[in-house]
Design an enzyme around this catalytic site. Structure first.
Site, PDB file in Angstrom:
ATOM      1  N   LYS A 101       0.519   0.020  -4.736  1.00 56.66           N
ATOM      2  CA  LYS A 101      -0.882   0.304  -5.107  1.00 56.66           C
ATOM      3  C   LYS A 101      -1.472   1.410  -4.244  1.00 56.66           C
ATOM      4  CE  LYS A 101      -2.609  -3.467  -2.368  1.00 56.66           C
ATOM      5  NZ  LYS A 101      -3.059  -2.543  -1.313  1.00 56.66           N
ATOM      6  N   ASP A 148       0.881  -1.153   0.000  1.00 49.98           N
ATOM      7  CA  ASP A 148       0.000   0.000   0.000  1.00 49.98           C
ATOM      8  C   ASP A 148       0.926   1.211   0.000  1.00 49.98           C
ATOM      9  OD1 ASP A 148      -2.806   0.390   0.038  1.00 49.98           O
ATOM     10  OD2 ASP A 148      -2.754   1.035   2.136  1.00 49.98           O
ATOM     11  N   HIS A 169       0.579   5.202  -0.502  1.00 49.29           N
ATOM     12  CA  HIS A 169      -0.307   6.351  -0.752  1.00 49.29           C
ATOM     13  C   HIS A 169       0.418   7.693  -0.775  1.00 49.29           C
ATOM     14  CE1 HIS A 169      -3.624   3.650  -0.281  1.00 49.29           C
ATOM     15  NE2 HIS A 169      -3.534   3.521   1.034  1.00 49.29           N
TER      16      HIS A 169
END
Ligand code: VGL
Ligand code: ZN
Length: 203
Positions: free
Chosen positions: A108, A60, A62
């Protein structure tokens, strides 16, 4: 006497791939979005890797102000405390997770305005795996009822056989029963749910 129906895994071959979902510090105890006992998956996943020629790791990853970040984090569906900021310490893999030097690492959730739970949201993973003649995916990691579940569902839609290794996953059981519900959904969608000790070579 009726025999209990058992899941058939059969032989492990080069057509199998292991997908390791988001085993990052922020999802482990002490992290920004800690999954209870999230770190317990690490030794299981390290052992499992020996069974596979293809291992893919997701993380993850971000940007600041990501759409999933909430000022009043509720730890429910889509509203989270700030977590896994690209390049931050918390976004790093768990320090004990074995990540081979040349492993495929997919980031992602990198677009500010778009959530991306499934590993298949990144590039053309399905196509890449098909080119490698991969037919069956074993999915492990965090969190069972978010990124793991969405990855399993997307993998099934892409036409892969899916195996979820239950003791190599942990979830966020909010509300209570959410993890069980996610396992049921994956099973109904066609995934096999197995424990790592049921895999061919005892690991
Ligand atoms: C995840 C919540 C927010 C996950 C990622 O990896 O399951 N969950 N971002
Ligand atoms: Zn996230």
């Amino acid at each position: 006497m009726a025999k209990k129906k058992s899941v058939e895994i059969g032989e492990m071959t080069a057509r199998d791939a292991l997908i390791v979902v988001d085993v990052q510090k922020d999802f482990c105890p002490g992290g920004a979005l800690a999954v209870p006992d999230g770190d317990e998956v690490v030794p299981v996943i390290n052992r499992l890797q020996e069974l596979f020629t293809t291992v893919v790791f997701s993380r993850d990853w971000h940007p600041p102000g990501h759409v999933s970040f909430s000022e009043q984090p509720k730890f429910v569906d889509g509203s989270w405390p700030k977590h896994c900021l690209a390049g931050s310490d918390g976004a790093g893999f768990h320090p004990q997770l074995q990540v081979p030097l040349h492993a495929t690492v997919l980031s992602k959730g990198t677009e500010k305005d778009r959530e991306a739970y499934s590993v298949f949201d990144v590039g053309d993973l399905a196509q890449t795996l098909r080119h490698q003649q991969v037919e069956r995916l074993f999915v492990v990691g965090l969190a069972t009822n978010y990124c793991v579940k969405e990855t399993v569902q997307a993998g099934l839609k892409e036409g892969f056989q899916l195996v979820l290794v239950s003791d190599a996953c942990r979830g966020l059981d909010i509300p209570k029963g959410a993890v069980k519900k996610a396992l049921d959904e994956m099973s109904k969608a066609g995934a096999l749910i197995v424990e790592s000790k049921k895999l061919p070579r005892s690991v």
